[in-house]
Design an enzyme around this catalytic site. Structure first.
Site, PDB file in Angstrom:
ATOM      1  CB  CYS A 108      41.295  74.181  40.605  1.00 23.26           C
ATOM      2  SG  CYS A 108      40.058  75.307  39.964  1.00 23.26           S
ATOM      3  CG  HIS A 242      41.032  74.194  45.039  1.00 23.76           C
ATOM      4  ND1 HIS A 242      41.641  75.345  44.583  1.00 23.76           N
ATOM      5  CD2 HIS A 242      39.905  74.057  44.301  1.00 23.76           C
ATOM      6  CE1 HIS A 242      40.908  75.872  43.621  1.00 23.76           C
ATOM      7  NE2 HIS A 242      39.846  75.111  43.424  1.00 23.76           N
ATOM      8  CG  ASN A 272      38.115  78.262  42.586  1.00 33.48           C
ATOM      9  OD1 ASN A 272      39.340  78.295  42.428  1.00 33.48           O
ATOM     10  ND2 ASN A 272      37.370  77.228  42.231  1.00 33.48           N
TER      11      ASN A 272
HETATM   12  N1  COA Z   1      22.266  83.202  42.813  1.00 30.19           N
HETATM   13  C1  COA Z   1      21.016  82.903  43.172  1.00 30.19           C
HETATM   14  N2  COA Z   1      20.430  81.701  42.894  1.00 30.19           N
HETATM   15  C2  COA Z   1      21.184  80.785  42.260  1.00 30.19           C
HETATM   16  C3  COA Z   1      22.516  81.047  41.865  1.00 30.19           C
HETATM   17  C4  COA Z   1      23.052  82.316  42.171  1.00 30.19           C
HETATM   18  N3  COA Z   1      24.320  82.658  41.853  1.00 30.19           N
HETATM   19  N4  COA Z   1      23.012  79.936  41.247  1.00 30.19           N
HETATM   20  C5  COA Z   1      22.034  79.022  41.251  1.00 30.19           C
HETATM   21  N5  COA Z   1      20.926  79.530  41.854  1.00 30.19           N
HETATM   22  C6  COA Z   1      19.635  78.883  42.089  1.00 30.19           C
HETATM   23  C7  COA Z   1      19.360  77.777  41.108  1.00 30.19           C
HETATM   24  O1  COA Z   1      18.777  78.287  39.940  1.00 30.19           O
HETATM   25  C8  COA Z   1      18.431  76.887  41.892  1.00 30.19           C
HETATM   26  O2  COA Z   1      17.131  77.461  41.851  1.00 30.19           O
HETATM   27  P1  COA Z   1      15.815  76.518  41.806  1.00 30.19           P
HETATM   28  O3  COA Z   1      15.859  75.744  43.105  1.00 30.19           O
HETATM   29  O4  COA Z   1      14.732  77.513  41.708  1.00 30.19           O
HETATM   30  O5  COA Z   1      16.005  75.651  40.596  1.00 30.19           O
HETATM   31  C9  COA Z   1      18.928  77.023  43.333  1.00 30.19           C
HETATM   32  O6  COA Z   1      19.675  78.250  43.371  1.00 30.19           O
HETATM   33  C10 COA Z   1      19.790  75.876  43.780  1.00 30.19           C
HETATM   34  O7  COA Z   1      20.765  75.652  42.799  1.00 30.19           O
HETATM   35  P2  COA Z   1      21.898  74.569  42.983  1.00 30.19           P
HETATM   36  O8  COA Z   1      22.765  74.552  41.772  1.00 30.19           O
HETATM   37  O9  COA Z   1      21.284  73.289  43.431  1.00 30.19           O
HETATM   38  O10 COA Z   1      22.690  75.198  44.230  1.00 30.19           O
HETATM   39  P3  COA Z   1      23.851  74.556  45.053  1.00 30.19           P
HETATM   40  O11 COA Z   1      23.496  74.555  46.477  1.00 30.19           O
HETATM   41  O12 COA Z   1      24.372  73.280  44.442  1.00 30.19           O
HETATM   42  O13 COA Z   1      24.986  75.659  44.884  1.00 30.19           O
HETATM   43  C11 COA Z   1      27.047  76.026  43.694  1.00 30.19           C
HETATM   44  C12 COA Z   1      25.522  75.947  43.607  1.00 30.19           C
HETATM   45  C13 COA Z   1      27.607  76.329  42.309  1.00 30.19           C
HETATM   46  C14 COA Z   1      27.420  77.152  44.659  1.00 30.19           C
HETATM   47  C15 COA Z   1      27.582  74.675  44.240  1.00 30.19           C
HETATM   48  O14 COA Z   1      26.997  73.603  43.566  1.00 30.19           O
HETATM   49  C16 COA Z   1      29.087  74.578  44.124  1.00 30.19           C
HETATM   50  O15 COA Z   1      29.822  75.344  44.717  1.00 30.19           O
HETATM   51  N6  COA Z   1      29.584  73.594  43.356  1.00 30.19           N
HETATM   52  C17 COA Z   1      31.001  73.462  43.128  1.00 30.19           C
HETATM   53  C18 COA Z   1      31.475  74.458  42.107  1.00 30.19           C
HETATM   54  C19 COA Z   1      32.968  74.609  42.087  1.00 30.19           C
HETATM   55  O16 COA Z   1      33.592  74.614  43.111  1.00 30.19           O
HETATM   56  N7  COA Z   1      33.555  74.754  40.898  1.00 30.19           N
HETATM   57  C20 COA Z   1      34.971  74.915  40.733  1.00 30.19           C
HETATM   58  C21 COA Z   1      35.674  73.654  41.083  1.00 30.19           C
HETATM   59  S1  COA Z   1      37.397  73.798  40.987  1.00 30.19           S
END
Ligand code: COA
Length: 316
Positions: A108, A242, A272
């Site tokens: 990215c 970004h 993204n």
């Molecule tokens: N749909 C539904 N539930 C989901 C899910 C989805 N797509 N993805 C994860 N979950 C669930 C998990 O299993 C977890 O369940 P649990 O509480 O029963 O264990 C819960 O949601 C919370 O998961 P978590 O990973 O803590 O969520 P979060 O608030 O951190 O959000 C992201 C996850 C990926 C959206 C977030 O961490 C994020 O955007 N991170 C950056 C990623 C990124 O930008 N990558 C590219 C960088 S260039």
């Protein structure tokens, strides 16, 4: 260095959250509230080469140049159907350019990495007109059987022509080796002499670590380049960030105490699109007449690596 033309090419298909929820255990409510994303463009029939060529031609025309005026072509790409030759070499033929070409893979942060390189080439006098195409197809490497990462990304191509000018003020580009937080591995198909274990892993992501790292790196980068330019945060007219997740954008905005209207976003419609994000957003802002001559801008991007970059820029 200055940006003298931008271009964009998007695939036709728009994949909504409800469409993804037909294949993995997720929902529009979850994706919208955790990421801000509602839909994203995705390749279904197009080729990334054609999209890259279209974005390139658009940017070259807007720069008032012909493809043969381009002295160097850098393509930012994480993955495409070819391992070799580079995507830039292939797109060069499609657009009728004749210059040297190569790809960079810096996820990215690829557009900003290319900007930094182009600035070095232009400042040294080696090249005058540099084409940067960001052609990205993350849908090729995400795991479509897991809800973890496939909800985040979109496919797109964007481009910019970079020429001599005094727009780029301060650039900061850094990398901290963190391969475990975001990676994709591919297995060697066959080698009779191979004596070690190999495996395929679709895109793996520790979302929380990526989130925290992105917010802290990007905020620190922005502070540093603004100060190094001799500006105050309130002098900046627009922060072109970004587009990974609306909550990341919002966390950076809050940490730096920036007004809402100075931090535009399109992640809701685009997801993204990796290195293509910044030129796409820039192109939208230009077309909407939201950037005018003399505006002070900040660009900031981060991605797998972990690589992170920010710069200050005065619009010409
Ligand atoms: N749909 C539904 N539930 C989901 C899910 C989805 N797509 N993805 C994860 N979950 C669930 C998990 O299993 C977890 O369940 P649990 O509480 O029963 O264990 C819960 O949601 C919370 O998961 P978590 O990973 O803590 O969520 P979060 O608030 O951190 O959000 C992201 C996850 C990926 C959206 C977030 O961490 C994020 O955007 N991170 C950056 C990623 C990124 O930008 N990558 C590219 C960088 S260039």
């Amino acid at each position: 260095m200055k940006i003298s033309g931008t271009g964009v090419a998007l695939p036709q298909l728009r994949v909504t959250n409800d469409m993804i929820a037909q294949y993995v255990d997720t929902s529009d409510e979850w994706i919208s509230s955790r990421t801000g994303i509602k839909e994203r463009p995705m390749i279904s029939t197009e080729s990334l080469i054609d999209l890259g060529a279209k974005a390139a031609k658009d940017a070259i025309a807007k720069a008032g140049l012909a493809p043969t005026d381009i002295d160097l072509f850098i393509c930012s790409n994480v993955v495409n159907s070819y391992v070799t030759p580079s995507l830039a070499c292939i797109i060069q033929g499609e657009i009728g350019a004749t210059c040297p070409c190569f790809d960079i893979n810096n996820a990215c942060a690829g557009f900003m990495t290319a900007m930094d390189m182009a600035d070095g080439y232009i400042s040294s006098g080696k090249y005058k007109n540099i084409l940067v195409v960001c052609a990205e197809e993350p849908s090729r490497i995400v795991d479509w059987k897991s809800r973890d990462a496939c909800i985040l990304f979109g496919d797109a191509a964007s481009a910019a022509v970079l020429t001599a000018g005094d727009s780029l003020k301060t650039m900061k580009f850094s990398t901290k080796s963190m391969p475990d937080v975001l990676y994709y591995r591919r297995k060697l198909e066959y080698n009779p002499f191979l004596k070690k274990e190999e495996f395929n892993k679709p895109l793996q992501m520790n979302g929380r670590d990526v989130f925290k790292t992105a917010v802290s790196f990007s905020s620190a980068d922005i502070k540093e380049v603004v100060e190094a330019t001799g500006w105050k945060m309130e002098d900046v007219d627009m922060f072109v960030l970004h587009q990974a997740n609306l909550r990341i954008i919002e966390a950076i905005r809050q940490r730096l105490d920036l007004p809402d209207e100075k931090v535009p976003h399109n992640v809701e419609r685009m997801g993204n699109t990796s290195s293509a994000c910044i030129p796409i957003l820039l192109n939208e802002l230009i077309e909407a007449g939201k950037i005018k001559k003399g505006d002070k801008l900040v660009f900031s991007a981060f991605g797998a690596g972990f690589s992170s970059a920010a710069c200050t820029y005065v619009w010409e």
